[in-house]
Every structure is written in C-alpha cells, then in structure tokens.
Design a protein around this motif. Structure first.
Motif, mmCIF file in Angstrom:
data_model
loop_
_atom_site.group_PDB
_atom_site.id
_atom_site.type_symbol
_atom_site.label_atom_id
_atom_site.label_comp_id
_atom_site.label_asym_id
_atom_site.label_seq_id
_atom_site.Cartn_x
_atom_site.Cartn_y
_atom_site.Cartn_z
ATOM 1 N N VAL A 73 0.846 -1.214 0.021
ATOM 2 C CA VAL A 73 0.231 0.069 0.095
ATOM 3 C C VAL A 73 0.954 1.191 0.172
ATOM 4 C CG1 VAL A 73 -1.700 1.483 1.303
ATOM 5 C CG2 VAL A 73 -1.976 -1.134 1.047
ATOM 6 N N LYS A 74 1.981 1.222 0.685
ATOM 7 C CA LYS A 74 2.755 2.311 0.732
ATOM 8 C C LYS A 74 3.556 2.503 -0.475
ATOM 9 C CE LYS A 74 1.730 3.215 5.121
ATOM 10 N NZ LYS A 74 0.953 4.292 5.311
ATOM 11 N N PHE A 75 3.776 1.523 -1.283
ATOM 12 C CA PHE A 75 4.419 1.617 -2.442
ATOM 13 C C PHE A 75 3.500 2.036 -3.586
ATOM 14 C CE2 PHE A 75 8.175 -1.112 -1.383
ATOM 15 C CZ PHE A 75 9.018 -0.234 -2.161
ATOM 16 N N VAL A 76 2.286 1.663 -3.568
ATOM 17 C CA VAL A 76 1.490 2.141 -4.700
ATOM 18 C C VAL A 76 0.960 3.790 -4.446
ATOM 19 C CG1 VAL A 76 -0.969 1.756 -3.509
ATOM 20 C CG2 VAL A 76 -0.648 1.287 -5.989
ATOM 21 N N HIS A 77 0.976 4.095 -3.158
ATOM 22 C CA HIS A 77 0.759 5.494 -2.903
ATOM 23 C C HIS A 77 1.945 6.301 -2.738
ATOM 24 C CE1 HIS A 77 -3.521 4.623 -2.507
ATOM 25 N NE2 HIS A 77 -3.439 3.814 -1.783
ATOM 26 N N GLY A 78 3.079 5.841 -2.879
ATOM 27 C CA GLY A 78 4.187 6.762 -2.662
ATOM 28 C C GLY A 78 4.541 7.329 -1.177
ATOM 29 N N GLN A 79 4.209 6.601 -0.386
ATOM 30 C CA GLN A 79 4.279 7.275 1.120
ATOM 31 C C GLN A 79 5.355 6.587 1.778
ATOM 32 O OE1 GLN A 79 0.441 5.216 2.318
ATOM 33 N NE2 GLN A 79 -0.645 7.167 1.882
ATOM 34 N N LYS A 84 6.580 5.902 -5.849
ATOM 35 C CA LYS A 84 5.184 5.114 -6.382
ATOM 36 C C LYS A 84 5.991 4.094 -7.310
ATOM 37 C CE LYS A 84 1.574 8.321 -6.337
ATOM 38 N NZ LYS A 84 0.347 8.879 -6.933
ATOM 39 N N ASP A 85 5.520 2.821 -6.905
ATOM 40 C CA ASP A 85 5.804 1.642 -7.704
ATOM 41 C C ASP A 85 4.681 0.469 -7.637
ATOM 42 O OD1 ASP A 85 6.770 -0.219 -8.962
ATOM 43 O OD2 ASP A 85 8.969 -0.315 -7.896
#
Length: 100
Positions: A73-79, A84-85
C-alpha cells in the motif's frame, strides 16, 4: 471484540510495530488512559518515516503477510518516502496473499 466498520481504513489505524489493526475508538480510549505506546505490544510509536519504514521492513523480513500487504500500500501511494511503484506493490500483494 467488536468488528471494525467498513471501510476499515476509515475507522482504524495500522500499528507498524506488530502489524495489528486497532479501531479508532479503542485507540482513543487507550490514549485517554495515558497509554502512548502500542496497545498490543507496548512498543513506542515511531516518530518519523524512516523509523516507521524500518518497523514495517522488520516485519516483512519475518514474512508477516499483513506487513507485506501494508508495504505494498505504501508503494502504490508513494508514502513514507517511497517512490510510487505499482509493479512492486502488486509483487508484495501477491506474496502476502500466498502467505495467507
């Protein structure tokens, strides 16, 4: 235990230290009692993104499916300072689903 209403992300927080989700009401009650640490494992909440990411990665290295999903989730939102990946997120979600 009472169920957390849907959508769960709107009514709960994810504790990165132990990969447990706690409803907002229980979290608020714990803070009112003066409990400033995780109600599940008593670990101090992280102060910054680097510490939060380190806690998540520690759980990921132990093959914790909840932590792996959360990292996706953190990767998809770039958090948490991650770029973002979506491809990496899907890989992590696949791994989490295979672990159960």
């Amino acid at each position: 235990t009472l169920p957390i209403p849907l959508p769960m992300d709107d009514h709960s927080i994810f504790n990165t230290c132990c990969s447990k989700q706690i409803c907002d009401g229980c979290n608020m009650a714990a803070k009112k009692r003066g409990l400033l640490d995780c109600p599940f494992c008593r670990t101090r909440y992280p102060d910054n993104y680097a510490d939060t990411l380190a806690m998540i990665q520690a759980r990921v290295s132990k093959k914790d499916p909840e932590a792996i999903f959360h990292l996706g989730v953190k990767f998809v939102h770039g958090q948490l300072g991650l770029q973002k990946d979506t491809r990496k997120a899907v890989e992590l979600w696949t791994e989490a689903s295979e672990l159960g």
